[in-house]
Design a protein around this motif. Structure first.
Motif, mmCIF file in Angstrom:
data_model
loop_
_atom_site.group_PDB
_atom_site.id
_atom_site.type_symbol
_atom_site.label_atom_id
_atom_site.label_comp_id
_atom_site.label_asym_id
_atom_site.label_seq_id
_atom_site.Cartn_x
_atom_site.Cartn_y
_atom_site.Cartn_z
ATOM 1 N N VAL A 1 -5.759 9.173 1.880
ATOM 2 C CA VAL A 1 -6.140 9.029 3.467
ATOM 3 C C VAL A 1 -6.826 10.484 3.840
ATOM 4 O O VAL A 1 -7.395 10.473 4.994
ATOM 5 N N GLY A 2 -6.322 11.604 3.027
ATOM 6 C CA GLY A 2 -6.749 12.753 3.614
ATOM 7 C C GLY A 2 -5.866 13.144 4.667
ATOM 8 O O GLY A 2 -4.720 12.892 4.718
ATOM 9 N N ASN A 3 -6.351 14.379 5.536
ATOM 10 C CA ASN A 3 -5.553 14.692 6.609
ATOM 11 C C ASN A 3 -6.263 14.555 8.014
ATOM 12 O O ASN A 3 -5.694 15.512 9.007
ATOM 13 N N THR A 4 -7.164 13.661 8.291
ATOM 14 C CA THR A 4 -7.371 13.428 9.756
ATOM 15 C C THR A 4 -7.006 12.195 9.974
ATOM 16 O O THR A 4 -6.778 11.157 9.356
ATOM 17 N N GLY B 1 3.087 -4.712 3.274
ATOM 18 C CA GLY B 1 3.759 -3.459 3.716
ATOM 19 C C GLY B 1 3.190 -2.309 3.168
ATOM 20 O O GLY B 1 2.159 -2.439 2.444
ATOM 21 N N LEU B 2 3.417 -1.388 3.753
ATOM 22 C CA LEU B 2 3.234 0.292 3.630
ATOM 23 C C LEU B 2 4.177 1.342 3.136
ATOM 24 O O LEU B 2 5.065 1.060 4.141
ATOM 25 N N ILE B 3 3.810 2.037 2.262
ATOM 26 C CA ILE B 3 4.946 3.037 2.126
ATOM 27 C C ILE B 3 3.968 4.478 2.375
ATOM 28 O O ILE B 3 3.113 4.673 1.974
ATOM 29 N N LEU B 4 4.425 5.158 3.700
ATOM 30 C CA LEU B 4 3.722 6.099 4.177
ATOM 31 C C LEU B 4 4.312 7.684 3.736
ATOM 32 O O LEU B 4 5.243 7.902 4.208
ATOM 33 N N ALA B 5 3.578 8.323 2.979
ATOM 34 C CA ALA B 5 3.764 9.840 2.787
ATOM 35 C C ALA B 5 2.966 10.638 3.332
ATOM 36 O O ALA B 5 2.856 11.921 2.952
ATOM 37 N N THR B 6 2.429 10.259 4.518
ATOM 38 C CA THR B 6 1.589 11.140 5.251
ATOM 39 C C THR B 6 2.119 11.487 6.667
ATOM 40 O O THR B 6 1.427 12.172 7.470
ATOM 41 N N ALA B 7 3.412 11.426 6.907
ATOM 42 C CA ALA B 7 3.947 11.468 8.430
ATOM 43 C C ALA B 7 3.782 12.741 8.773
ATOM 44 O O ALA B 7 4.074 13.806 8.302
ATOM 45 N N GLY C 1 0.724 -1.249 -0.020
ATOM 46 C CA GLY C 1 0.053 0.029 0.075
ATOM 47 C C GLY C 1 0.611 1.226 -0.059
ATOM 48 O O GLY C 1 1.781 1.315 0.840
ATOM 49 N N PHE C 2 0.540 2.238 -0.870
ATOM 50 C CA PHE C 2 1.190 3.315 -0.902
ATOM 51 C C PHE C 2 0.408 4.607 -0.521
ATOM 52 O O PHE C 2 -0.879 4.631 -0.819
ATOM 53 N N VAL C 3 0.444 5.105 0.741
ATOM 54 C CA VAL C 3 -0.449 5.879 1.405
ATOM 55 C C VAL C 3 -0.124 7.267 1.488
ATOM 56 O O VAL C 3 0.985 7.707 1.757
ATOM 57 N N VAL C 4 -1.101 8.311 0.656
ATOM 58 C CA VAL C 4 -0.836 9.312 0.412
ATOM 59 C C VAL C 4 -1.730 10.462 1.016
ATOM 60 O O VAL C 4 -3.156 10.037 1.177
ATOM 61 N N PRO C 5 -1.469 11.609 1.522
ATOM 62 C CA PRO C 5 -2.516 12.555 1.810
ATOM 63 C C PRO C 5 -3.366 13.271 1.063
ATOM 64 O O PRO C 5 -4.769 13.522 1.227
ATOM 65 N N ASN C 6 -3.112 13.410 -0.456
ATOM 66 C CA ASN C 6 -3.744 14.085 -1.450
ATOM 67 C C ASN C 6 -3.027 13.566 -2.979
ATOM 68 O O ASN C 6 -2.093 14.085 -3.305
ATOM 69 N N ILE C 7 -3.964 12.482 -3.369
ATOM 70 C CA ILE C 7 -3.777 11.934 -4.374
ATOM 71 C C ILE C 7 -3.542 13.041 -5.713
ATOM 72 O O ILE C 7 -2.931 12.899 -6.802
ATOM 73 N N GLY C 8 -4.092 14.135 -5.538
ATOM 74 C CA GLY C 8 -3.977 15.059 -6.548
ATOM 75 C C GLY C 8 -2.616 16.152 -6.734
ATOM 76 O O GLY C 8 -2.408 16.684 -7.687
ATOM 77 N N SER C 9 -1.876 15.777 -5.619
ATOM 78 C CA SER C 9 -0.585 16.576 -5.574
ATOM 79 C C SER C 9 0.415 16.050 -6.788
ATOM 80 O O SER C 9 0.800 14.731 -6.747
ATOM 81 N N PRO C 10 1.000 16.872 -7.389
ATOM 82 C CA PRO C 10 1.865 16.274 -8.571
ATOM 83 C C PRO C 10 3.161 15.711 -8.173
ATOM 84 O O PRO C 10 3.734 15.037 -8.927
ATOM 85 N N VAL C 11 3.423 15.941 -7.074
ATOM 86 C CA VAL C 11 4.750 15.341 -6.526
ATOM 87 C C VAL C 11 4.533 13.665 -6.340
ATOM 88 O O VAL C 11 5.486 12.961 -6.332
ATOM 89 N N PHE C 12 3.507 13.241 -6.190
ATOM 90 C CA PHE C 12 3.217 11.691 -5.889
ATOM 91 C C PHE C 12 3.152 10.903 -7.034
ATOM 92 O O PHE C 12 3.727 9.663 -6.983
ATOM 93 N N ALA D 1 -8.406 10.135 12.104
ATOM 94 C CA ALA D 1 -9.290 8.984 12.076
ATOM 95 C C ALA D 1 -9.238 8.366 10.907
ATOM 96 O O ALA D 1 -9.360 7.212 10.753
ATOM 97 N N GLY D 2 -9.558 9.137 9.910
ATOM 98 C CA GLY D 2 -9.285 8.649 8.583
ATOM 99 C C GLY D 2 -8.150 8.012 8.249
ATOM 100 O O GLY D 2 -8.253 6.594 7.473
ATOM 101 N N GLU D 3 -7.194 8.388 8.311
ATOM 102 C CA GLU D 3 -5.554 7.780 7.992
ATOM 103 C C GLU D 3 -5.792 6.283 9.012
ATOM 104 O O GLU D 3 -5.328 5.158 8.250
ATOM 105 N N LEU D 4 -5.996 6.172 10.037
ATOM 106 C CA LEU D 4 -6.172 5.107 10.908
ATOM 107 C C LEU D 4 -7.098 4.044 10.381
ATOM 108 O O LEU D 4 -6.919 2.668 10.343
ATOM 109 N N GLU D 5 -8.158 4.450 9.926
ATOM 110 C CA GLU D 5 -9.486 3.588 9.370
ATOM 111 C C GLU D 5 -8.897 2.954 8.252
ATOM 112 O O GLU D 5 -9.028 1.669 8.009
ATOM 113 N N LEU D 6 -8.534 3.828 7.251
ATOM 114 C CA LEU D 6 -7.764 3.161 5.941
ATOM 115 C C LEU D 6 -6.804 2.191 6.069
ATOM 116 O O LEU D 6 -6.711 1.151 5.285
#
Length: 358
Positions: A78-81, A99-105, A44-55, A83-88
Motif C-alpha cells: 500500500v506504500g506510505n500514504t 480478515g486483514l493482517i496489517l504490517a503498516t500501523a 489480506g496481508f497488507v505491507v508498506p513495502n513488499i521489497g523489504s526482506p522482513v516480510f 490515502a493509498g492505504e485506505l483506498e486499497l
C-alpha cells in the motif's frame, strides 16, 4: 467437496464423490461458495513495502498457519500514504476478504480507525499503535535495544550513537526509548547529539543519518542502529568517510533480516523471529474472525542478540585507512554466535510502552 465438512460422512463416500467430480472435470467455485456462506476464506496481508526482506518470513509464518484452516493469503503493498492505504483496504473489503493482517500501523493510525469503524476483522503485526484498538503480534523493542547497547558496553564502548527510525512508527519510537534507557543504565550520555533520526527505514535513510551523526560526533566508536537496512546505510557512510567497521566504528543492527550474515563484515544484530511473528498474527486473526467481541491480545516476542563481525573491542585511536570497505558483498565468515532467546513473552490486555513494535 468441502474439506472442512468431509468428516461428517463416510470415507468411502468421500472417495467416490471426489473420483466422480474428477471424472466430470468439476471444480469447486469459490466465488459462488462465498456468496452462499458469506465467507471467502481469503485473508489480506497488507505491507508498506513488499521489497523489504522482513516480510518474506512473516508471510511464510502466517500462510502456514492460515492454510491449516483452508485460508488463502493475498499480499498487498500500500506504500506510505494514508490515502493509498485506505483506498486499497477498501477495495480488499469490497472483495469480501474475511480478515486483514496489517504490517503498516503508525502510532496513531487512520487505517486502524477505518477497520474498527467498518467492523473489519483485523490484527496488527510488526508495528502497533500507541493505544491498542486491535490485537497485535510484535517484538520487545526496549529489550532489543538494551541487548545492542549492553553488547557494545561489554566491548568497552562509551561513545555510542543511535540511528533511530521514524518516530511516528512504534519500532522507531520504542527503539529510541530503549537506547536512552540502556545508555542511562550504564551511566552513558543520553544527549540528543548522539541520536540521529532517519527519514525512513531504508538504506538511504541510514546513510544520510550516519553522515550527520559522524559529523556531529567525530570520535564516535559505535552505533546502535534501529534496523539492519539502516545499518547497511551506516556501512556506506563509514566507507565514504574512510572509516572501517569494526576497527574504527562498531555497528549493531536490528531484525537479523535474511542474508545480513553475507554482507562485509557480517553484521552483529538483534534477531526477531518474523516467521513466528507471522504465525502468531495469523492465530490472533483466526480468533478475531471467529468472535467479533474477542478481547484484545498483544503478544510480545522476545528478541536475541546474534554476534558476528561488525563489532569488536574498542581501540584507543583510529588507525589510518587507505582504501574503502565493501558495504555489501559475500564474506568468508558467514557464521555468528547467537545468544539464546528467552521464551516468548505473551501478554494480554492494553498495549503499553515497551510492549509493541517490530
Amino acid at each position: 467437496m468441502n474439506p472442512k465438512t468431509r468428516s461428517m460422512i463416510g470415507a468411502d463416500v468421500v472417495k467416490e464423490v471426489l473420483a466422480t467430480a474428477a471424472k466430470l472435470g468439476y471444480h469447486y467455485d469459490t466465488a459462488a461458495g462465498s456468496l452462499r456462506s458469506g465467507t471467502s476464506h481469503m485473508v489480506g496481508f497488507v505491507v508498506p513495502n513488499i521489497g523489504s526482506p522482513v516480510f518474506a518470513p512473516m508471510l511464510a509464518g502466517l500462510s502456514k498457519r492460515l492454510k491449516r484452516e483452508s485460508y488463502s493469503v493475498i499480499t498487498v503493498e500500500v506504500g506510505n500514504t494514508t490515502a493509498g492505504e485506505l483506498e486499497l483496504v477498501s477495495e480488499l473489503s469490497s472483495r469480501r476478504m474475511d480478515g486483514l493482517i496489517l504490517a503498516t500501523a503508525h502510532r496513531q493510525d487512520p487505517l486502524v480507525t477505518y477497520c474498527v469503524d467498518n467492523g473489519i476483522s483485523a490484527v496488527l503485526v510488526n508495528r502497533a499503535e500507541e493505544h491498542s484498538r486491535l490485537s497485535a503480534a510484535v517484538t520487545n523493542d526496549l529489550e532489543a535495544m538494551r541487548l545492542a547497547v549492553d553488547h557494545l558496553v561489554s566491548l568497552g564502548h562509551r561513545k555510542i550513537g543511535h540511528i533511530a527510525g521514524p518516530q511516528d512508527l512504534s519500532t522507531g519510537y520504542l527503539r529510541l526509548a530503549g537506547f536512552r534507557l540502556a545508555q542511562a543504565a550504564h551511566g552513558l550520555d543520553t544527549d540528543k547529539a548522539f541520536i540521529e533520526e532517519a527519514a525512513s527505514f531504508d538504506r538511504q535513510g541510514g546513510h544520510t543519518a550516519a553522515l550527520r551523526l559522524l559529523d556531529r560526533i567525530p570520535d564516535l566508536t559505535a552505533i546502535a542502529v534501529a534496523s539492519d537496512l539502516l545499518a547497511l546505510g551506516a556501512y556506506d557512510a563509514l566507507r565514504q568517510r574512510g572509516l572501517r567497521c569494526p576497527e574504527d566504528v562498531s555497528i549493531v543492527g536490528q531484525n537479523d533480516m535474511p542474508f545480513i550474515d553475507l554482507v562485509s563484515p557480517p553484521m552483529t544484530t538483534v534477531r526477531v523471529d518474523f516467521e513466528e511473528m507471522g504465525a502468531t498474527a495469523a492465530e490472533l486473526l483466526l480468533q478475531t474472525m471467529s468472535r467479533q467481541d474477542q478481547p484484545l491480545r498483544n503478544i510480545v516476542l522476545s528478541p536475541s542478540l546474534v554476534v558476528r563481525s561488525s563489532t569488536q573491542q574498542v581501540t584507543n585511536s583510529r588507525r589510518p585507512h587507505s582504501g574503502p570497505d565493501i558495504a555489501a558483498s559475500p564474506a568468508n565468515d558467514v557464521g555468528g554466535t547467537s545468544v539464546p532467546p528467552r521464551k516468548p513473552v505473551r501478554r494480554n490486555g492494553p498495549l503499553k510502552s515497551g510492549n509493541y513494535g517490530g
